[in-house]
Scaffold this motif. Structure first.
Motif, PDB file in Angstrom:
ATOM      1  N   ASN A  59       0.839  -1.197   0.000  1.00 52.29           N
ATOM      2  CA  ASN A  59       0.000   0.000   0.000  1.00 52.29           C
ATOM      3  C   ASN A  59       0.874   1.247   0.000  1.00 52.29           C
ATOM      4  O   ASN A  59       1.912   1.312   0.669  1.00 52.29           O
ATOM      5  CB  ASN A  59      -0.909   0.007   1.223  1.00 52.29           C
ATOM      6  N   ASN A  60       0.456   2.241  -0.756  1.00 51.83           N
ATOM      7  CA  ASN A  60       1.240   3.473  -0.839  1.00 51.83           C
ATOM      8  C   ASN A  60       1.233   4.247   0.472  1.00 51.83           C
ATOM      9  O   ASN A  60       2.254   4.751   0.915  1.00 51.83           O
ATOM     10  CB  ASN A  60       0.694   4.353  -1.969  1.00 51.83           C
ATOM     11  N   GLY A  61       0.078   4.360   1.087  1.00 53.90           N
ATOM     12  CA  GLY A  61      -0.039   5.126   2.325  1.00 53.90           C
ATOM     13  C   GLY A  61      -0.158   4.230   3.538  1.00 53.90           C
ATOM     14  O   GLY A  61       0.043   3.011   3.469  1.00 53.90           O
ATOM     15  N   PRO A  62      -0.496   4.793   4.692  1.00 52.35           N
ATOM     16  CA  PRO A  62      -0.679   3.981   5.898  1.00 52.35           C
ATOM     17  C   PRO A  62      -1.860   3.032   5.748  1.00 52.35           C
ATOM     18  O   PRO A  62      -2.833   3.331   5.072  1.00 52.35           O
ATOM     19  CB  PRO A  62      -0.935   5.023   6.990  1.00 52.35           C
ATOM     20  N   ASN A  63      -1.758   1.875   6.365  1.00 49.47           N
ATOM     21  CA  ASN A  63      -2.879   0.964   6.468  1.00 49.47           C
ATOM     22  C   ASN A  63      -3.031   0.563   7.926  1.00 49.47           C
ATOM     23  O   ASN A  63      -2.405   1.165   8.808  1.00 49.47           O
ATOM     24  CB  ASN A  63      -2.704  -0.255   5.547  1.00 49.47           C
ATOM     25  N   ARG A  64      -3.845  -0.425   8.196  1.00 42.88           N
ATOM     26  CA  ARG A  64      -4.141  -0.763   9.590  1.00 42.88           C
ATOM     27  C   ARG A  64      -2.944  -1.355  10.317  1.00 42.88           C
ATOM     28  O   ARG A  64      -2.988  -1.522  11.544  1.00 42.88           O
ATOM     29  CB  ARG A  64      -5.301  -1.758   9.643  1.00 42.88           C
ATOM     30  N   TYR A  65      -1.869  -1.694   9.590  1.00 48.08           N
ATOM     31  CA  TYR A  65      -0.675  -2.237  10.220  1.00 48.08           C
ATOM     32  C   TYR A  65       0.410  -1.187  10.432  1.00 48.08           C
ATOM     33  O   TYR A  65       1.482  -1.522  10.920  1.00 48.08           O
ATOM     34  CB  TYR A  65      -0.123  -3.390   9.388  1.00 48.08           C
ATOM     35  N   GLY A  66       0.138   0.056  10.040  1.00 49.64           N
ATOM     36  CA  GLY A  66       1.098   1.109  10.295  1.00 49.64           C
ATOM     37  C   GLY A  66       1.476   1.876   9.050  1.00 49.64           C
ATOM     38  O   GLY A  66       0.943   1.649   7.960  1.00 49.64           O
ATOM     39  N   PRO A  67       2.413   2.799   9.191  1.00 49.55           N
ATOM     40  CA  PRO A  67       2.854   3.602   8.050  1.00 49.55           C
ATOM     41  C   PRO A  67       3.740   2.787   7.114  1.00 49.55           C
ATOM     42  O   PRO A  67       4.208   1.702   7.473  1.00 49.55           O
ATOM     43  CB  PRO A  67       3.647   4.735   8.720  1.00 49.55           C
ATOM     44  N   PRO A  68       3.993   3.282   5.917  1.00 53.49           N
ATOM     45  CA  PRO A  68       4.854   2.551   4.976  1.00 53.49           C
ATOM     46  C   PRO A  68       6.298   2.516   5.447  1.00 53.49           C
ATOM     47  O   PRO A  68       6.712   3.255   6.347  1.00 53.49           O
ATOM     48  CB  PRO A  68       4.704   3.341   3.676  1.00 53.49           C
ATOM     49  N   GLN A  69       7.077   1.649   4.820  1.00 49.55           N
ATOM     50  CA  GLN A  69       8.487   1.494   5.171  1.00 49.55           C
ATOM     51  C   GLN A  69       9.294   2.689   4.688  1.00 49.55           C
ATOM     52  O   GLN A  69       8.858   3.437   3.801  1.00 49.55           O
ATOM     53  CB  GLN A  69       9.027   0.222   4.534  1.00 49.55           C
ATOM     54  N   PRO A  70      10.498   2.877   5.217  1.00 46.99           N
ATOM     55  CA  PRO A  70      11.382   3.921   4.687  1.00 46.99           C
ATOM     56  C   PRO A  70      11.795   3.608   3.254  1.00 46.99           C
ATOM     57  O   PRO A  70      11.686   2.465   2.799  1.00 46.99           O
ATOM     58  CB  PRO A  70      12.587   3.881   5.642  1.00 46.99           C
ATOM     59  N   PRO A  71      12.265   4.606   2.517  1.00 53.26           N
ATOM     60  CA  PRO A  71      12.708   4.353   1.131  1.00 53.26           C
ATOM     61  C   PRO A  71      13.836   3.331   1.089  1.00 53.26           C
ATOM     62  O   PRO A  71      14.647   3.225   2.011  1.00 53.26           O
ATOM     63  CB  PRO A  71      13.170   5.734   0.652  1.00 53.26           C
TER      64      PRO A  71
END
Length: 307
Positions: free
Chosen positions: A218-230
């Motif tokens: 997912n591009n943005g946050p989902n229910r498991y948290g924010p996205p990973q670092p680049p």
């Protein structure tokens, strides 16, 4: 006068999208905090954008659909409003507040202010990692396991019991770390970590690991948290090397399988040729037998005795 349109939203979610994910995506879309998105989910029509052209309205609708919600386009007079001007009616409070039940489960607020990127942790099932980082970490883990296995063989040469115990510990550690990394990879796609059990299902378990490597996050946050670092350059290099290594292993396995099939065909062909009658034997059998005169046979015996 050019016709203008407005976007009307009544709180509908797209199939397979939960409320918390939609709130997080809308907050990122409108560049606002998550709590302010609650006024969009009252169940009543809310105009989120006005004064749009046909093309702008379609692009706006696509952005809302990508965020996980359903809306509709309605024509209107050209007026420019923004989301900050949207006001939802205050819900009416009941005449009396019911007493809280002592048996009711505790409730926690679902609204969270996620950071821009998540924190990377290997030894946990929390958080998210993308495809490239999953490949890079898998390569490091496999080669570390191979090095530990060589040490295990050295220990087995000295003590079979100690070597077997060390091999068991290494296998359990490898399994645990694999589950933790796989859970974070599934979380990045918005999937539950329980789907790792599909690896134990026949047939499905053969291609599900490749699906984990290929499914985008997912591009943005989902229910498991924010996205990973680049992804860093080392992550990209390791991921590329791991893909090349897997491709070479797959190609080698295919070539070995083809060679084995060819050997089997040649062996079967040789066995079949041995069962066929020999050409020389056939020629001998085809020649007629000439009868021998007994007198000639006697003369021949006398001449041999004279000699």
């Amino acid at each position: 006068m050019a016709e203008h349109f407005k976007i009307v939203f009544e709180g509908q979610l797209r199939t397979g999208v939960d409320l918390e994910t939609a709130r997080l995506n809308l907050a990122q879309l409108f560049k606002s905090d998550v709590s302010s998105m609650d006024r969009l989910f009252t169940g009543k029509p809310v105009t989120v954008k006005r004064g749009l052209t046909q093309d702008d309205a379609q692009r706006y609708m696509k952005a809302l659909n990508d965020a996980g919600v359903e809306a509709r386009i309605e024509p209107e007079q050209p007026v420019t409003w923004t989301l900050e001007e949207v006001t939802a009616p205050e819900p009416q409070k009941p005449a009396f507040e019911p007493a809280a039940s002592p048996y009711a489960p505790p409730r926690a607020s679902m609204a969270q202010d996620w950071p821009a990127v998540g924190e990377l942790k290997v030894f946990t099932i929390q958080g998210r990692i993308g495809r490239l980082r999953y490949l890079a970490w898998s390569m490091v883990m496999v080669f570390a396991l191979m090095a530990a296995f060589m040490v295990c063989l050295q220990v087995m040469a000295m003590s079979l019991t100690a070597g077997g115990l060390l091999a068991t510990v290494l296998f359990i550690a490898f399994l645990v770390v694999s589950i933790q990394m796989g859970a974070q990879r599934l979380h990045d796609a918005g999937w539950s970590a329980w789907l790792l059990l599909l690896n134990l299902v026949p047939v499905i378990g053969g291609f599900f690991p490749f699906l984990m490597m290929a499914v985008p996050g997912n591009n943005g946050p989902n229910r498991y948290g924010p996205p990973q670092p680049p992804n860093t350059r080392s992550v990209k290099v390791l991921a590329t090397l791991w893909v090349v290594f897997l491709a070479l292993v797959f190609a080698g396995a295919m070539m070995g399988g083809l060679q084995k099939i060819q050997d089997q065909v040649e062996a079967t062909t040789g066995d079949y040729e041995q069962t066929l009658p020999n050409d020389d034997d056939s020629d001998d059998a085809a020649q007629p037998v000439v009868p021998v005169d007994p007198a000639d046979a006697g003369d021949s015996s006398d001449s041999e005795d004279d000699q």
